[in-house]
Design a protein around this motif. Structure first.
Motif, PDB file in Angstrom:
ATOM      1  N   THR A 167       0.812  -1.223   0.000  1.00  0.00           N
ATOM      2  CA  THR A 167       0.000   0.000   0.000  1.00  0.00           C
ATOM      3  C   THR A 167       0.848   1.277   0.000  1.00  0.00           C
ATOM      4  O   THR A 167       0.411   2.301  -0.519  1.00  0.00           O
ATOM      5  CB  THR A 167      -0.945   0.018   1.213  1.00  0.00           C
ATOM      6  OG1 THR A 167      -0.178  -0.103   2.406  1.00  0.00           O
ATOM      7  CG2 THR A 167      -1.942  -1.126   1.154  1.00  0.00           C
ATOM      8  N   GLN A 168       2.033   1.221   0.573  1.00  0.00           N
ATOM      9  CA  GLN A 168       2.893   2.417   0.580  1.00  0.00           C
ATOM     10  C   GLN A 168       3.316   2.769  -0.842  1.00  0.00           C
ATOM     11  O   GLN A 168       3.234   3.931  -1.260  1.00  0.00           O
ATOM     12  CB  GLN A 168       4.121   2.191   1.461  1.00  0.00           C
ATOM     13  CG  GLN A 168       5.026   3.424   1.534  1.00  0.00           C
ATOM     14  CD  GLN A 168       6.094   3.316   2.605  1.00  0.00           C
ATOM     15  OE1 GLN A 168       5.931   2.606   3.588  1.00  0.00           O
ATOM     16  NE2 GLN A 168       7.196   4.009   2.424  1.00  0.00           N
ATOM     17  N   GLU A 169       3.742   1.778  -1.595  1.00  0.00           N
ATOM     18  CA  GLU A 169       4.155   2.008  -2.979  1.00  0.00           C
ATOM     19  C   GLU A 169       2.979   2.493  -3.829  1.00  0.00           C
ATOM     20  O   GLU A 169       3.119   3.397  -4.658  1.00  0.00           O
ATOM     21  CB  GLU A 169       4.717   0.710  -3.564  1.00  0.00           C
ATOM     22  CG  GLU A 169       5.142   0.797  -5.012  1.00  0.00           C
ATOM     23  CD  GLU A 169       6.292   1.752  -5.264  1.00  0.00           C
ATOM     24  OE1 GLU A 169       6.363   2.300  -6.384  1.00  0.00           O
ATOM     25  OE2 GLU A 169       7.112   1.963  -4.344  1.00  0.00           O
ATOM     26  N   ALA A 170       1.794   1.892  -3.610  1.00  0.00           N
ATOM     27  CA  ALA A 170       0.609   2.291  -4.378  1.00  0.00           C
ATOM     28  C   ALA A 170       0.223   3.735  -4.082  1.00  0.00           C
ATOM     29  O   ALA A 170      -0.129   4.495  -4.995  1.00  0.00           O
ATOM     30  CB  ALA A 170      -0.553   1.359  -4.050  1.00  0.00           C
ATOM     31  N   SER A 171       0.306   4.134  -2.812  1.00  0.00           N
ATOM     32  CA  SER A 171      -0.032   5.507  -2.437  1.00  0.00           C
ATOM     33  C   SER A 171       0.963   6.496  -3.026  1.00  0.00           C
ATOM     34  O   SER A 171       0.576   7.576  -3.510  1.00  0.00           O
ATOM     35  CB  SER A 171      -0.060   5.648  -0.918  1.00  0.00           C
ATOM     36  OG  SER A 171      -1.126   4.910  -0.372  1.00  0.00           O
TER      37      SER A 171
END
Length: 344
Positions: A167-171
């Protein structure tokens, strides 16, 4: 209203003046029962509308082919798709599922877990509630010898199988997209920071701002805005600022993003010309809003299948594994008109 009594093997035995054990053997197609007796028992069972109690049968065999699932909300497309993915695999294995909803309440989550433990399910699958406090009830599941798989929102310190998104990379990718579209004052609708998944999404947001040398402004970050109503309230606050944002990243959910869009339309703010919007989860309605919402697809059905497969791989060993697996499924940014300022 009084419900009709469920027919049991004892009812069949009483009608035929037989032992219950003889009825049980006949229903199990045991060769120790004569063909004539078996045919009579099967005929009577049909007449009495007998249905086998599979849970009781499994418990007698020392197993329960039932998986309990606890999710924050059943009516969200993301969670329902995860459940559908789990069910697709469990159906093939002739397993049943029991679905519980915590409704974002830690207390209700604990009650759901206790109910499933008392039902003697073989595995519990969980995505924790928004006000998750501590993991004692989940540790108790493991202490009871019940398999446990966590997904999406997890208790990070609990050593279990987990199915996650990056989720960090997607955000970071989502915020970077907004910046590249010409938005430079980007607000964040963030989830409760007691959950690691929302801390990671916030970290991705901050990482993108630092990468492009944009200022970090605490006034543009609103916590606990994960529903449409809370998204609307947060957007009203943001747009009333002396220097309002030109884009809003609803990292909590597409429902919050829908709240942003609703307020923008009420205020006659043009999307994406004056305000860019990006949500999270790729709910089905995001394709049909006006304009369609940019979002992040978590591949929820694929996550559900991965969850079920983790459990069935583990039971091949006939014990709870000490080697925990973490399955990461890469999410995808779905770019739609709500954030495509450069195309106008």
């Amino acid at each position: 209203m009084i419900l009709p009594k469920r027919t049991t093997i004892y009812d069949i035995a009483k009608k035929l003046n037989l032992n219950a054990s003889s009825v049980s053997r006949a229903l199990a197609n045991n060769s120790n029962v004569s063909e004539a007796t078996r045919d009579l028992i099967l005929k009577t069972a049909k007449e009495l509308n007998y249905k086998p109690n599979r849970i009781a049968s499994n418990l007698r065999k020392g197993q329960n082919q039932t998986i309990g699932i606890v999710v924050p909300r059943i009516n969200q497309n993301y969670f329902s798709n995860v459940i559908a993915g789990i069910e697709e695999i469990t159906y093939q294995k002739r397993y049943n599922i029991i679905i519980c909803q915590s409704n974002e309440s830690y207390q209700k989550e604990v009650e759901c877990i206790n109910t499933l433990v008392n039902q003697q399910v073989s595995c519990i699958v969980i995505s924790t509630s928004a006000d998750f406090a501590k993991d004692d009830h989940l540790q108790a599941v493991l202490d009871q010898g019940i398999h446990l798989v966590q997904f999406d929102r997890v208790a990070p310190n609990l050593d279990t199988h987990k199915v996650l998104n990056d989720t960090q990379e997607a955000s970071m990718e989502a915020v970077s997209h907004l910046i590249n579209q010409g938005y430079h004052r980007i607000a964040l609708l963030e989830g409760p920071q007691n959950l690691s998944i929302f801390r990671e999404r916030k970290a991705g947001y901050l990482e993108a701002l630092r990468k492009y040398n944009l200022p970090i402004n605490e006034d543009l970050m609103i916590e606990n805005a994960w529903t449409k109503e809370l998204g609307e309230k947060a957007t009203e606050m943001l747009l009333d600022l002396p220097n309002p944002p030109d884009a809003i990243f609803a990292s909590t959910s597409d429902f919050a993003a829908l709240g942003v869009l609703t307020v923008a339309q009420k205020r006659n703010i043009k999307v994406p010309q004056q305000l860019g919007i990006c949500g999270y989860a790729n709910e089905s309605f995001t394709e049909i809003t006006n304009p369609p919402l940019t979002t992040i697809d978590q591949f929820s059905n694929k996550m559900g299948k991965a969850i079920a497969n983790l459990y069935f791989e583990e039971i091949k060993n006939k014990q709870i594994s000490t080697s925990r697996k973490i399955v990461n499924i890469k999410p995808e940014l779905i770019i739609r008109a709500s954030s495509q300022k450069n195309k106008i």
